[in-house]
Write a protein that holds these residues in place. Structure first.
Motif, short mmCIF file in Angstrom:
data_model
loop_
_atom_site.label_atom_id
_atom_site.label_comp_id
_atom_site.label_asym_id
_atom_site.label_seq_id
_atom_site.Cartn_x
_atom_site.Cartn_y
_atom_site.Cartn_z
N PRO A 121 53.04 -127.12 -39.01
CA PRO A 121 53.82 -125.89 -39.23
C PRO A 121 54.34 -125.34 -37.91
O PRO A 121 53.74 -125.56 -36.86
CB PRO A 121 52.80 -124.93 -39.86
CG PRO A 121 51.66 -125.78 -40.28
CD PRO A 121 51.65 -126.98 -39.43
N ALA A 122 55.46 -124.64 -37.99
CA ALA A 122 56.00 -124.00 -36.79
C ALA A 122 55.23 -122.71 -36.51
O ALA A 122 54.60 -122.14 -37.40
CB ALA A 122 57.48 -123.68 -36.99
N ALA A 123 55.29 -122.30 -35.26
CA ALA A 123 54.63 -121.04 -34.89
C ALA A 123 55.28 -119.89 -35.67
O ALA A 123 56.48 -119.92 -35.93
CB ALA A 123 54.77 -120.81 -33.39
N PRO A 124 54.49 -118.89 -36.05
CA PRO A 124 55.09 -117.78 -36.82
C PRO A 124 56.12 -117.04 -35.97
O PRO A 124 55.93 -116.86 -34.77
CB PRO A 124 53.88 -116.90 -37.14
CG PRO A 124 52.81 -117.29 -36.19
CD PRO A 124 53.06 -118.72 -35.83
#
Lengths: 132, 203
Positions: free
Chosen positions: A54-57
């Motif tokens: 997942p990408a960083a928030p």
């Protein structure tokens, strides 16, 4: 190259840093067990490289920026706080120590001086004289 | 607000992109950004953050296995880096230092959280995983992550540095302050374990 050196060289092969690539290839062609080992490693590597995370928030920067904008606590504060606590504890201990009990003072008549206890004997003839 | 699944559709900013980016920009640009930050340029730290946020987050995620925890950890790492930047010695690459801080933080956190594993398992069973709900992720990626979480945190760290960050064995040894032989033997062990767990996953 034998099976042991092949295993030792497998990671260098995967990294592309193996010096004796020809010997490595020759052993792989001749040894099905080592060839299977390497094929398994190559498959694993392919899967790991292709796996996504997942990408960083998106709000991460605002959190970081808020945290670094807070005034940094000076480094001496924890030490000063610890020293203050120690001093306060020492004061409490000193203040809380029970006072020495005041023993009742009894005035004792020490009596006559030591010299006064020296028995005094009347002269024998004087005692005899009392019996008179 | 984007969900985990939405964010997975963004371009992957892991190893493949970062390697090419690193080749283009090199470590000297990082040193220059550090110098600019120390000279008072307010945008320099943001540039370092933008360059490395995905790498730090991804490394944390690989080791901790949970998005909230990875985000918290990434925040802590950048705050620490910001606070310690004045102490940075230009003897090694900024990225080496950054990864060392990130991985050490993540390993410490993994050690702490392993004590609470039962609570986490219960939360997972109850389906209260929050936005990091594994069900929202593609099954293949989730299987890879589950397999990696089957490794010890130290092996996870090496796998992440190798296959997410694209570091060489020598660079991993420098980041983790281990010998080259130790890095290779740990990676070999990780491969042996993962080979069985991932054998039917399509590459």
């Amino acid at each position: 190259m034998n099976c042991e050196t092949f295993r030792d060289s497998a990671l260098d092969w995967l990294e592309g840093s193996l010096g004796d690539a020809a010997g490595f290839r020759a052993h792989r062609a001749a040894c099905p067990a080592c060839a299977a080992l390497l094929a398994g490693f190559e498959d694993t590597e392919r899967v790991l490289r292709g796996a996504r995370v997942p990408a960083a928030p998106p709000e991460l920067w605002s959190r970081v920026a808020a945290a670094i904008a807070r005034p940094a606590r000076p480094r001496w504060i924890p030490f000063a706080a610890a020293a203050a606590i120690l001093l306060a504890l020492a004061g409490l201990v000193a203040a809380g120590r029970p006072p020495r009990p005041e023993l009742p003072v009894t005035i004792v008549d020490a009596g006559p001086a030591l010299g006064a206890f020296v028995p005094r004997y009347e002269p024998a003839d004087a005692a005899l004289a009392l019996g008179d | 607000m984007p969900t985990s699944a939405d964010r997975l559709t963004e371009p992957f900013r892991g190893a493949r992109v970062s390697e090419s980016q690193e080749r283009v920009e090199g470590g000297t640009d990082d040193a220059e950004r550090v110098r600019r930050h120390l000279a008072g340029d307010p945008g320099a730290f943001r540039e370092l953050y933008e360059k490395y946020r995905e790498k730090v987050f991804a490394s944390a995620y690989r080791i901790l296995g949970e998005e909230h925890a990875a985000a918290d950890l990434a925040q802590e790492v950048f705050v620490k880096i910001h606070a310690e930047l004045r102490r940075f010695k230009f003897e090694s690459k900024f990225s080496t230092w950054l990864f060392r801080v990130a991985v050490n933080h993540a390993l410490n956190r993994a050690s702490e959280t392993s004590r609470h594993a039962r609570i986490e398992e219960r939360l997972a069973r109850d389906g209260r995983g929050g936005p990091g709900d594994p069900a929202a992720r593609p099954e293949r990626d989730e299987r890879v992550q589950r397999a990696i979480l089957g490794l010890s945190p130290k092996l996870r760290a090496i796998v992440g540095l190798r296959y997410l960050e694209g570091l060489s064995y020598g660079e991993i040894a420098e980041v983790l302050e281990l010998s080259l032989g130790t890095v290779k033997s740990r990676l070999f062990l990780a491969h042996e374990t993962l080979r069985d767990l991932l054998k039917d996953v399509d590459g």
